[in-house]
Scaffold this motif. Structure first.
Motif, PDB file in Angstrom:
ATOM      1  N   VAL A 155       0.803  -1.337   0.069  1.00  0.00           N
ATOM      2  CA  VAL A 155       0.063  -0.146  -0.045  1.00  0.00           C
ATOM      3  C   VAL A 155       0.810   1.293  -0.015  1.00  0.00           C
ATOM      4  CG1 VAL A 155      -1.666   1.323   1.361  1.00  0.00           C
ATOM      5  CG2 VAL A 155      -1.757  -1.000   1.136  1.00  0.00           C
ATOM      6  N   LEU A 156       2.208   1.234   0.786  1.00  0.00           N
ATOM      7  CA  LEU A 156       3.015   2.368   0.896  1.00  0.00           C
ATOM      8  C   LEU A 156       3.997   2.478  -0.285  1.00  0.00           C
ATOM      9  CD1 LEU A 156       3.581   2.229   4.890  1.00  0.00           C
ATOM     10  CD2 LEU A 156       2.156   3.954   3.548  1.00  0.00           C
ATOM     11  N   LYS A 157       3.809   1.330  -1.204  1.00  0.00           N
ATOM     12  CA  LYS A 157       4.648   1.338  -2.334  1.00  0.00           C
ATOM     13  C   LYS A 157       5.978   1.279  -1.782  1.00  0.00           C
ATOM     14  CE  LYS A 157       1.527   3.809  -5.317  1.00  0.00           C
ATOM     15  NZ  LYS A 157       1.301   4.987  -6.203  1.00  0.00           N
ATOM     16  N   ARG A 158       6.429   0.446  -0.943  1.00  0.00           N
ATOM     17  CA  ARG A 158       7.724   0.158  -0.445  1.00  0.00           C
ATOM     18  C   ARG A 158       8.240  -0.928  -1.095  1.00  0.00           C
ATOM     19  NH1 ARG A 158      10.648  -2.330   3.345  1.00  0.00           N
ATOM     20  NH2 ARG A 158       8.918  -3.320   4.153  1.00  0.00           N
ATOM     21  N   ARG A 159       9.537  -0.971  -1.546  1.00  0.00           N
ATOM     22  CA  ARG A 159      10.113  -2.252  -1.971  1.00  0.00           C
ATOM     23  C   ARG A 159      10.244  -3.327  -0.859  1.00  0.00           C
ATOM     24  NH1 ARG A 159      15.193  -4.408  -2.516  1.00  0.00           N
ATOM     25  NH2 ARG A 159      15.665  -5.575  -4.104  1.00  0.00           N
ATOM     26  N   ILE A 160      10.027  -4.595  -1.376  1.00  0.00           N
ATOM     27  CA  ILE A 160       9.846  -5.846  -0.472  1.00  0.00           C
ATOM     28  C   ILE A 160      11.493  -6.635  -0.724  1.00  0.00           C
ATOM     29  CG2 ILE A 160       9.057  -7.974   0.216  1.00  0.00           C
ATOM     30  CD1 ILE A 160       7.117  -5.486   0.359  1.00  0.00           C
ATOM     31  N   SER A 161      12.060  -6.474   0.316  1.00  0.00           N
ATOM     32  CA  SER A 161      13.649  -6.936   0.361  1.00  0.00           C
ATOM     33  C   SER A 161      13.585  -8.462   0.011  1.00  0.00           C
ATOM     34  CB  SER A 161      14.358  -6.485   1.567  1.00  0.00           C
ATOM     35  OG  SER A 161      13.892  -7.180   2.583  1.00  0.00           O
ATOM     36  N   LEU A 162      14.716  -8.904  -0.321  1.00  0.00           N
ATOM     37  CA  LEU A 162      14.931 -10.485  -0.473  1.00  0.00           C
ATOM     38  C   LEU A 162      14.688 -11.098   0.859  1.00  0.00           C
ATOM     39  CD1 LEU A 162      15.807 -12.724  -2.189  1.00  0.00           C
ATOM     40  CD2 LEU A 162      18.278 -12.235  -1.539  1.00  0.00           C
ATOM     41  N   ARG A 163      15.212 -10.510   1.956  1.00  0.00           N
ATOM     42  CA  ARG A 163      15.228 -11.204   3.242  1.00  0.00           C
ATOM     43  C   ARG A 163      13.601 -11.273   3.692  1.00  0.00           C
ATOM     44  NH1 ARG A 163      17.635 -12.206   7.968  1.00  0.00           N
ATOM     45  NH2 ARG A 163      19.620 -11.454   7.127  1.00  0.00           N
ATOM     46  N   GLU A 164      12.730 -10.239   3.380  1.00  0.00           N
ATOM     47  CA  GLU A 164      11.382 -10.259   3.441  1.00  0.00           C
ATOM     48  C   GLU A 164      10.741 -11.411   2.712  1.00  0.00           C
ATOM     49  OE1 GLU A 164      10.801  -6.300   2.826  1.00  0.00           O
ATOM     50  OE2 GLU A 164      10.769  -5.589   4.970  1.00  0.00           O
ATOM     51  N   ARG A 165      11.223 -11.348   1.516  1.00  0.00           N
ATOM     52  CA  ARG A 165      10.676 -12.507   0.597  1.00  0.00           C
ATOM     53  C   ARG A 165      11.014 -13.980   1.006  1.00  0.00           C
ATOM     54  NH1 ARG A 165       9.394 -10.101  -4.854  1.00  0.00           N
ATOM     55  NH2 ARG A 165       9.760  -8.035  -4.866  1.00  0.00           N
TER      56      ARG A 165
END
Length: 475
Positions: free
Chosen positions: A127-137
């Motif tokens: 929603v905030l258009k923040r990039r999803i990092s590799l660690r979060e993935r």
């Protein structure tokens, strides 16, 4: 000047770190630091623990409960763990002990715990258009029990859309039925609460006096909607996505979806038949009901032990054979990537397949014309034995701390591990030690024994050699 000092300080720090490394001290620092910069399983464990503690603290507030005296922290911790781990075991009646605000706090924990806190965090990031990092993935991959991170963000979007759509539909159907028994505002509250709770397989209800849905034992609307919510929540979001995409003629159901759907159907039908037969003449359960209501109640109680925790008959009046059979259903649980617990239907299917292959003298386990890798079988066996060992250990401990029959204790422990929420009346009478054991079991059951093992144990190291093969006699 400051920059020079900083560089000098860094140089000194590095030299000291190397010195400590030589003495083994730096290894200790890295191990402690690893708890903060955590692996995906550790992130899940710490995240769920943070939600539980936050929820327990909120439930301690005066606006959350109806009593003048504040509840004991162990009771709010128990309730918060049960809600976050979508179990449904309660030490205080949800409908009478907690205020409307307290019930909404419990419902929020159920929603976050059912979908997963990483799913909710990812939703806010999208929603905030923040990039999803590799660690979060990688953490999302661990949370959804996926084999890769490919398409994991698309899966998160589908999870949120499917969950909200199903919950909204269930809430509307429940509300329309409850309107005949209560004012509109209360009907909406009841409809939303039970729809979210049942879809997330939590089993919490606000009917009051620990009676669950017993007064609706013969109501087809309440029973059918309840069963649909529980089953849809227990199938897993990967299977739901497969079912939605099946409208495309180019798409076919995956092997995973076929196994989940077939085993789920078998367990529901077999479970209903067994409960119907054992309880048909029981005056405390199905005995007084008309034939149609007997069938309806049998199916509801067959679906419920699959981690939902809803009952339409008095569980304390069940025959011991039925109670033990329900222990087996609770141990198997729901499916991977769902809101439910247990060892999972796919694990049970792999074990059954291995037994059949061994009996038939086959080397490969074949499911729907697909060969199952030996690694999958080994993991299924590991999960089952690990879970079995945990349940047995907790049952033995509770047998010394609680004054109750063995089957009642085994039922309670399995219900906690399978995040089911069904009880034979022991939960409200647990000692302090018993509450702690059940809290631990609910936490293990929601995250999974292997996730906790990977989180708390040492990191996997590459094996540099293999030992010579030996033979032992089996059987």
């Amino acid at each position: 000047m400051l920059l020079v000092l900083s560089r000098d300080a860094c140089s000194i720090g590095i030299r000291k770190a190397k010195s400590l490394s030589a003495n083994g001290g730096f290894a200790l620092f890295r191990k402690l630091f690893g708890l903060i910069v955590a692996s995906p399983p550790r992130v899940l464990v710490l995240g769920f623990a943070a939600i539980v503690l936050s929820g327990a603290s909120l439930l301690m507030m005066p606006f959350a409960h109806t009593k003048s005296a504040a509840p004991q922290f162990i009771d709010t911790l128990f309730t918060a763990t049960s809600a976050t781990c979508v179990t449904g075991l309660i030490v205080e009646d949800t409908g009478t002990y907690w205020t409307t605000a307290g019930q909404w706090i419990i419902l929020a924990m159920i929603q976050v715990g059912g979908l997963g806190f990483m799913t909710m965090a990812t939703l806010f990031a999208i929603v905030l258009k923040r990039r999803i990092s590799l660690r979060e993935r990688l953490v999302l991959q661990e949370a959804f029990n996926q084999t890769s991170i490919e398409g994991i963000i698309r899966l998160v979007r589908k999870v949120v859309i499917y969950a909200l759509t199903i919950e909204l539909s269930g809430a509307l159907l429940f509300t329309s039925r409850f309107m005949f028994d209560m004012p509109f505002g209360k009907a909406v509250h009841y409809g939303v609460f039970h729809a979210v709770s049942f879809f997330n397989n939590a089993g919490f209800d606000i009917m009051g006096n620990y009676r669950s849905l017993t007064e609706y034992v013969g109501d087809p609307v309440i029973n059918i909607v309840t069963m649909l919510l529980i089953v849809l929540g227990g199938l897993g979001f990967v299977v739901l996505a497969d079912l939605v995409d099946i409208r495309n003629p180019k798409r076919k159901l995956s092997l995973h979806s076929k196994v989940v759907l077939s085993m789920t159907s078998i367990l529901i039908v077999v479970g209903a038949a067994v409960i119907f037969i054992f309880e048909y003449t029981n005056p405390g359960t199905l005995g007084p009901l008309p034939f149609g209501q007997k069938v309806l109640a049998a199916f509801t109680q067959s679906v419920s032990p699959r981690t939902a925790g809803v009952n339409t008959v008095d569980l304390a009046s069940l025959r011991q054979a039925t109670e033990f059979f329900m222990v087996i259903l609770m141990f198997i649980g729901a499916s991977p990537g769902s809101t439910g617990g247990g060892i999972k239907t796919t694990t049970f299917t792999a074990l059954i397949g291995a037994v059949i292959a061994m009996i038939r003298g086959k080397e490969d386990i074949v499911l729907f014309k697909n060969r199952l890798a030996q690694e999958r079988v080994h993991k299924a066996l590991t999960v089952t034995l690990f879970a079995f060992g945990i349940v047995i250990l907790a049952t033995m401990i509770l047998s010394t701390t609680e004054n109750a029959a063995f089957l009642k204790i085994l039922f309670e422990v399995t219900s906690a591990f399978g995040t089911v929420g069904l009880t034979l009346g022991l939960t409200a009478h647990l000692t302090l030690a018993g509450k702690i054991i059940i809290i631990i079991m609910m936490f293990i059951g929601r995250l999974g024994p292997l996730t906790l093992t990977y989180a708390l144990g040492p990191r996997k190291e590459r094996q540099l050699y293999r030992n010579a093969e030996g033979k032992i006699i089996i059987g």
